[in-house]
Design a protein around this motif. Structure first.
Motif, PDB file in Angstrom:
ATOM      1  N   LEU A  11      -3.403  50.424   5.147  1.00  0.00           N
ATOM      2  CA  LEU A  11      -2.831  51.576   4.432  1.00  0.00           C
ATOM      3  C   LEU A  11      -2.027  52.460   5.388  1.00  0.00           C
ATOM      4  N   ASP A  12      -0.927  53.009   4.887  1.00  0.00           N
ATOM      5  CA  ASP A  12      -0.229  54.058   5.626  1.00  0.00           C
ATOM      6  C   ASP A  12      -1.011  55.350   5.392  1.00  0.00           C
ATOM      7  N   LEU A  13      -1.206  56.128   6.431  1.00  0.00           N
ATOM      8  CA  LEU A  13      -2.029  57.332   6.302  1.00  0.00           C
ATOM      9  C   LEU A  13      -1.175  58.593   6.355  1.00  0.00           C
ATOM     10  N   LEU A  14      -1.469  59.512   5.419  1.00  0.00           N
ATOM     11  CA  LEU A  14      -0.798  60.818   5.441  1.00  0.00           C
ATOM     12  C   LEU A  14      -1.820  61.832   5.942  1.00  0.00           C
ATOM     13  N   ILE A  15      -1.539  62.410   7.097  1.00  0.00           N
ATOM     14  CA  ILE A  15      -2.486  63.358   7.690  1.00  0.00           C
ATOM     15  C   ILE A  15      -1.929  64.769   7.494  1.00  0.00           C
ATOM     16  N   THR A  16      -2.656  65.580   6.709  1.00  0.00           N
ATOM     17  CA  THR A  16      -2.161  66.929   6.407  1.00  0.00           C
ATOM     18  C   THR A  16      -3.122  67.990   6.950  1.00  0.00           C
ATOM     19  N   VAL A  17      -2.542  69.062   7.408  1.00  0.00           N
ATOM     20  CA  VAL A  17      -3.331  70.192   7.914  1.00  0.00           C
ATOM     21  C   VAL A  17      -2.913  71.420   7.106  1.00  0.00           C
ATOM     22  N   GLU A  18      -3.900  72.126   6.551  1.00  0.00           N
ATOM     23  CA  GLU A  18      -3.612  73.353   5.795  1.00  0.00           C
ATOM     24  C   GLU A  18      -4.399  74.484   6.404  1.00  0.00           C
ATOM     25  N   THR A  19      -3.711  75.597   6.678  1.00  0.00           N
ATOM     26  CA  THR A  19      -4.411  76.703   7.350  1.00  0.00           C
ATOM     27  C   THR A  19      -5.014  77.703   6.364  1.00  0.00           C
ATOM     28  N   GLY A  20      -4.746  77.550   5.073  1.00  0.00           N
ATOM     29  CA  GLY A  20      -5.341  78.443   4.070  1.00  0.00           C
ATOM     30  C   GLY A  20      -4.520  79.691   3.808  1.00  0.00           C
TER      31      GLY A  20
ATOM     32  N   GLU B 142       2.295  68.069   7.985  1.00  0.00           N
ATOM     33  CA  GLU B 142       1.824  66.709   7.728  1.00  0.00           C
ATOM     34  C   GLU B 142       2.450  65.713   8.696  1.00  0.00           C
ATOM     35  N   TRP B 143       1.817  64.564   8.807  1.00  0.00           N
ATOM     36  CA  TRP B 143       2.287  63.493   9.695  1.00  0.00           C
ATOM     37  C   TRP B 143       2.002  62.160   9.011  1.00  0.00           C
ATOM     38  N   LEU B 144       3.000  61.329   8.955  1.00  0.00           N
ATOM     39  CA  LEU B 144       2.806  60.002   8.349  1.00  0.00           C
ATOM     40  C   LEU B 144       2.527  58.997   9.458  1.00  0.00           C
ATOM     41  N   LEU B 145       1.363  58.382   9.364  1.00  0.00           N
ATOM     42  CA  LEU B 145       0.979  57.375  10.349  1.00  0.00           C
ATOM     43  C   LEU B 145       1.007  56.019   9.646  1.00  0.00           C
ATOM     44  N   THR B 146       1.963  55.208   9.980  1.00  0.00           N
ATOM     45  CA  THR B 146       2.088  53.927   9.281  1.00  0.00           C
ATOM     46  C   THR B 146       1.084  52.928   9.848  1.00  0.00           C
TER      47      THR B 146
END
Lengths: 207, 200
Positions: free
Chosen positions: A91-100, A106-110
């Motif tokens: 799977l390609d992974l979408l890594i998201t960070v939310e500070t609230g 976000e970063w797409l890790l293939t």
């Protein structure tokens, strides 16, 4: 004269504000790089401040199904072991960070990036080795063990380089962007002034 | 204060876009020929101020000058802020194009409120510094609350978001209060007609 002084004062203010360049921007950046079965990452604002103790979501990039959630540490960094499901299904992974507080990065890790064995040039393009007719089992095991050790060491050595490469992808705002933006605003103002003056002329000639 | 893309729900985005469009239309109608240059200069100041990072407090914040824009431009703050936000998104990747409307509203409405709230005290030179400081301070506080509202309307709790945003922006409120106070004082001396003052 007053008008001139006002313009000069504003110009000085703008030039003064250009001095802290480059890139005191306000954007949440997320960077990820791969290690041996581990993904490393960091989240920080372009001004340099770290995004500390904020949630990091790892999702399937296609279906956006959450795979796992972790948190950044006090240095704004995080790491996680690859989910088994992601490795199995590539799977390609979408890594998201939310500070609230409204910031999100976000970063797409293939799959190609974190599955080195799938596109391992050593494995896919093996040189034609003329094997001796009777290669002992111990010799082949040794070869695999050496390969694994080399890969592990290489990965460890490459982590800082991968980190720098990932960080290098950040788009930094420079003087060209700032002056371009101000130029756009002045151009639009000139356009508006032109329309206004045409309208004024028309009404004065009509009246 | 710029809300990023991918956080807000579609109804919030659409409502923000509609309110921003109405505000910008009214603002553009109110801009006279003589006011075009001040609007452009203040829009440029807002555009650049976003790059001035304030390394104080718990969050990552920057200057915005919305109180100053409000006091000096009134309704014209809407188009000035919209254009600057659009260019900030384009050049610096702040916020996002889909959130442009909401971000315009969360920053222009406080500017407009400050214009009407502090206007009565701007004419008197004695109360002007305090009024200008309050405008700069209040604009950031109101913008923080509006941003929290926008986030709360999607899924984040209002209190949690408001606490985070207000705590991060307290230094900006004080700094902007001072900037607004000094700038208004300076402009009242050198170019009072920009502020439409009854007497300088």
């Amino acid at each position: 004269m007053n008008w001139f002084r006002f313009l000069v004062a504003l110009l000085i203010a703008v030039l003064f504000s250009l001095s802290p360049l480059p890139a005191q921007a306000h954007k949440l950046n997320v960077f990820c790089w791969t290690g041996e079965q581990q993904i490393y990452g960091e989240a920080f604002f372009s001004g340099g401040r770290k995004a500390k103790n904020v949630p990091v979501h790892v999702q399937n990039a296609e279906s956006l199904v959450a795979l796992l959630t972790i948190q950044t540490d006090d240095k704004g960094t995080f790491q996680f072991t690859l989910p088994q499901q992601a490795v199995e299904q590539k799977l390609d992974l979408l890594i998201t960070v939310e500070t609230g507080d409204g910031h999100r990065g976000e970063w797409l890790l293939t799959a190609d990036e974190y599955l080195p064995t799938a596109s391992d040039p050593i494995q896919t393009a093996q040189p034609p080795v003329i094997k001796p007719a009777k290669e002992s089992a111990a010799e082949s095991v040794d070869r695999e063990a050496v390969r694994a050790i080399v890969r592990q060491e290489l990965n460890r050595e490459l982590i800082p380089i991968k980190q720098h490469l990932a960080e290098g992808r950040e788009k930094k705002a420079g003087p060209r962007d700032i002056l371009g933006g101000i130029g756009c605003i002045m151009g639009l103002a000139a356009l508006l002034a032109w329309f206004q003056s045409k309208k004024k002329k028309k009404t004065s000639t009509d009246g | 204060m710029h809300i990023s893309e991918g956080i807000l729900s579609a109804p919030v985005l659409i409502s923000g876009g509609v309110v921003a469009a109405i505000g910008t239309y009214i603002g553009l109608k109110k801009i006279e020929l003589e006011q075009v240059m001040p609007v452009a200069l203040l829009s440029s100041a807002f555009f650049v101020a976003g790059l001035i990072h304030v390394p104080l407090g718990p969050g990552s914040v920057h200057l915005m000058l919305i109180g100053l824009l409000g006091v000096m431009l009134g309704w014209a703050a809407f188009p000035a802020i919209l254009i600057a936000l659009f260019l900030q998104t384009l050049f610096f990747q702040f916020g996002g194009f889909a959130v442009l409307g909401v971000n315009t509203v969360t920053m222009s409405v406080p500017a407009l409120c400050c214009y009407y709230l502090t206007r009565p005290w701007m004419d008197n030179p004695k109360t002007r510094p305090a009024a200008a400081f309050i405008a700069g301070f209040l604009a950031i506080l109101m913008a923080s609350l509006l941003t929290s509202c926008a986030l709360a309307l999607t899924d984040t709790g209002f209190t949690a978001a408001a606490q985070l945003i207000i705590a991060a922006n307290v230094p900006v409120m004080i700094i902007e209060g001072c900037i607004t106070m000094f700038t208004v004082g300076f402009i009242a001396k050198v170019q009072p007609e920009i502020l439409h003052l009854k007497y300088a």
